[in-house]
Design a protein around this motif. Sequence first.
Motif, mmCIF file in Angstrom:
data_model
loop_
_atom_site.group_PDB
_atom_site.id
_atom_site.type_symbol
_atom_site.label_atom_id
_atom_site.label_comp_id
_atom_site.label_asym_id
_atom_site.label_seq_id
_atom_site.Cartn_x
_atom_site.Cartn_y
_atom_site.Cartn_z
ATOM 1 N N TRP A 79 0.822 -1.216 0.000
ATOM 2 C CA TRP A 79 0.000 0.000 0.000
ATOM 3 C C TRP A 79 0.853 1.261 0.000
ATOM 4 O O TRP A 79 0.425 2.301 -0.523
ATOM 5 C CB TRP A 79 -0.966 -0.017 1.180
ATOM 6 N N ALA A 80 2.061 1.196 0.537
ATOM 7 C CA ALA A 80 2.951 2.358 0.462
ATOM 8 C C ALA A 80 3.292 2.665 -0.998
ATOM 9 O O ALA A 80 3.289 3.829 -1.420
ATOM 10 C CB ALA A 80 4.221 2.104 1.265
ATOM 11 N N ILE A 81 3.566 1.617 -1.786
ATOM 12 C CA ILE A 81 3.874 1.809 -3.206
ATOM 13 C C ILE A 81 2.609 2.174 -3.972
ATOM 14 O O ILE A 81 2.602 3.077 -4.822
ATOM 15 C CB ILE A 81 4.511 0.535 -3.805
ATOM 16 N N GLU A 82 1.510 1.484 -3.687
ATOM 17 C CA GLU A 82 0.259 1.703 -4.413
ATOM 18 C C GLU A 82 -0.261 3.125 -4.228
ATOM 19 O O GLU A 82 -0.740 3.757 -5.173
ATOM 20 C CB GLU A 82 -0.795 0.700 -3.930
ATOM 21 N N LEU A 83 -0.161 3.658 -2.997
ATOM 22 C CA LEU A 83 -0.695 4.985 -2.692
ATOM 23 C C LEU A 83 0.356 6.074 -2.767
ATOM 24 O O LEU A 83 0.033 7.258 -2.730
ATOM 25 C CB LEU A 83 -1.331 4.970 -1.300
ATOM 26 N N GLY A 84 1.632 5.694 -2.838
ATOM 27 C CA GLY A 84 2.689 6.678 -3.043
ATOM 28 C C GLY A 84 3.206 7.374 -1.811
ATOM 29 O O GLY A 84 4.011 8.298 -1.909
ATOM 30 N N SER A 85 2.758 6.954 -0.619
ATOM 31 C CA SER A 85 3.273 7.575 0.605
ATOM 32 C C SER A 85 3.013 6.677 1.805
ATOM 33 O O SER A 85 2.041 5.908 1.832
ATOM 34 C CB SER A 85 2.632 8.945 0.850
ATOM 35 N N ILE A 121 8.638 -7.970 -7.246
ATOM 36 C CA ILE A 121 7.851 -8.810 -6.337
ATOM 37 C C ILE A 121 6.468 -8.231 -6.044
ATOM 38 O O ILE A 121 5.632 -8.903 -5.438
ATOM 39 C CB ILE A 121 8.598 -9.043 -5.005
ATOM 40 N N LEU A 122 6.206 -6.995 -6.483
ATOM 41 C CA LEU A 122 4.929 -6.354 -6.166
ATOM 42 C C LEU A 122 3.722 -7.156 -6.670
ATOM 43 O O LEU A 122 2.749 -7.333 -5.918
ATOM 44 C CB LEU A 122 4.917 -4.934 -6.735
ATOM 45 N N PRO A 123 3.730 -7.687 -7.918
ATOM 46 C CA PRO A 123 2.582 -8.491 -8.359
ATOM 47 C C PRO A 123 2.374 -9.745 -7.515
ATOM 48 O O PRO A 123 1.235 -10.165 -7.282
ATOM 49 C CB PRO A 123 2.939 -8.846 -9.812
ATOM 50 N N LEU A 124 3.459 -10.345 -7.053
ATOM 51 C CA LEU A 124 3.333 -11.535 -6.199
ATOM 52 C C LEU A 124 2.700 -11.181 -4.870
ATOM 53 O O LEU A 124 1.874 -11.928 -4.333
ATOM 54 C CB LEU A 124 4.708 -12.162 -5.978
ATOM 55 N N ILE A 125 3.097 -10.028 -4.317
ATOM 56 C CA ILE A 125 2.515 -9.580 -3.050
ATOM 57 C C ILE A 125 1.028 -9.306 -3.228
ATOM 58 O O ILE A 125 0.207 -9.679 -2.380
ATOM 59 C CB ILE A 125 3.250 -8.325 -2.536
ATOM 60 N N ALA A 126 0.656 -8.659 -4.336
ATOM 61 C CA ALA A 126 -0.756 -8.382 -4.606
ATOM 62 C C ALA A 126 -1.557 -9.675 -4.679
ATOM 63 O O ALA A 126 -2.670 -9.770 -4.152
ATOM 64 C CB ALA A 126 -0.889 -7.589 -5.909
ATOM 65 N N MET A 158 -0.788 -12.550 -3.196
ATOM 66 C CA MET A 158 -0.870 -13.125 -1.850
ATOM 67 C C MET A 158 -1.939 -12.421 -1.019
ATOM 68 O O MET A 158 -2.706 -13.067 -0.294
ATOM 69 C CB MET A 158 0.494 -13.021 -1.162
ATOM 70 N N LEU A 159 -2.005 -11.092 -1.119
ATOM 71 C CA LEU A 159 -3.003 -10.336 -0.351
ATOM 72 C C LEU A 159 -4.407 -10.648 -0.841
ATOM 73 O O LEU A 159 -5.351 -10.716 -0.036
ATOM 74 C CB LEU A 159 -2.716 -8.838 -0.443
ATOM 75 N N ASN A 160 -4.553 -10.841 -2.147
ATOM 76 C CA ASN A 160 -5.859 -11.200 -2.690
ATOM 77 C C ASN A 160 -6.294 -12.578 -2.205
ATOM 78 O O ASN A 160 -7.459 -12.791 -1.853
ATOM 79 C CB ASN A 160 -5.813 -11.174 -4.219
ATOM 80 N N LEU A 161 -5.347 -13.530 -2.158
ATOM 81 C CA LEU A 161 -5.666 -14.861 -1.635
ATOM 82 C C LEU A 161 -6.035 -14.796 -0.162
ATOM 83 O O LEU A 161 -6.944 -15.505 0.293
ATOM 84 C CB LEU A 161 -4.463 -15.794 -1.843
ATOM 85 N N ARG A 162 -5.346 -13.932 0.593
ATOM 86 C CA ARG A 162 -5.692 -13.761 2.009
ATOM 87 C C ARG A 162 -7.129 -13.251 2.149
ATOM 88 O O ARG A 162 -7.898 -13.734 2.995
ATOM 89 C CB ARG A 162 -4.695 -12.770 2.634
ATOM 90 N N THR A 163 -7.495 -12.283 1.302
ATOM 91 C CA THR A 163 -8.851 -11.729 1.353
ATOM 92 C C THR A 163 -9.894 -12.794 1.031
ATOM 93 O O THR A 163 -10.921 -12.900 1.712
ATOM 94 C CB THR A 163 -8.980 -10.559 0.357
ATOM 95 N N ARG A 164 -9.631 -13.598 0.008
ATOM 96 C CA ARG A 164 -10.569 -14.650 -0.358
ATOM 97 C C ARG A 164 -10.703 -15.682 0.761
ATOM 98 O O ARG A 164 -11.800 -16.178 1.052
ATOM 99 C CB ARG A 164 -10.110 -15.331 -1.643
#
Length: 311
Positions: free
Chosen positions: A12-18, A65-70, A72-78
């Motif tokens: 989220w730091a990368i996604e939101l820029g801060s 690694i950012l797509p892999l993290i995304a 993993m987080l999506n799998l956690r949500t599911r």
Amino acid sequence: MVTLKQLEAFFWAIELGSLEEAASRLHTTQSAISKRVQELESALGIPLFDRSKRRVHATAYGQEILPLIAEMLNLRTRLIDIATAKEHPPRTLRLGVTDLTALTWLPQLIQRVRSSHPHVTLEPIVDTSTLLVERLRSAQLDLVVVPDAFREPQFDTVPLDSVEYAWMCSPSYLPEQTSMKLQELQNFTIISQLHGSGLGQIMKRWLSENQVSTEGGLSSSNLTAIASLTLSGMGISYLPRKIFDDVVQSGQLQIIKTTPAIPRIPYALMYRKGAADELLRFVTSVVTDTCDFARMLPGYFTTSVPRSSTR
């Protein structure tokens, strides 16, 4: 050891820029976000942030690694959604939203509710916020997402995100002008939300406090109609900035900076007090997690529209 909290802090730091916005998204502090990212870098043994820049940027390895993290987080949500779900009899949950929600994150919300509660039908009703709140009062809707302008004792109100609005117009309408004092807007045609909408009420009150009148302007309750009028060079309107970034970048619209600027518009989820059962509370939690007014449907407003210089 790498943890999901560390991964989501970096994501989220990368996604939101801060770090500050990531902390707000994850309901924690900026120092906590910084610490989690540092722990992740230590666990992986490689820097993830390019600290030579003012804004948050990922290193080459971080981008890799950012797509892999995304994922993993999506799998956690599911996983959480499935674990939270319980057997329910067939049921329809009636959700009222304005067109801004319908054009941004409503599809993701429906998908998550369907995946975890396949026997529940989420029935979205898209209308003006005033009419949605009226239908909530009369129990024709179960919950609504609207601008936070309707605080009433009979409703439970859950604050969501706030939306950045900006004054925009076609470059043909105001060639080479990108800033002005707020009161100078009265010299032009202002395209506004109808005052019967929550956004219209908030903006009318704010403009009135700043001695700005919209008399003689154009108005509509529909975001697409307002955008179309603006793209066609019919006047100046206030539009959600994030979802029109591509249109501005393409040169079809330009931002007019005013002093003072438009305040951020808060949105909220509302339902009738005493009506919240287990399912409604679950949907409320999914709404707060899914809400993202910057998530525009791809290409919706990118089609070129004929312009005119009419004022």
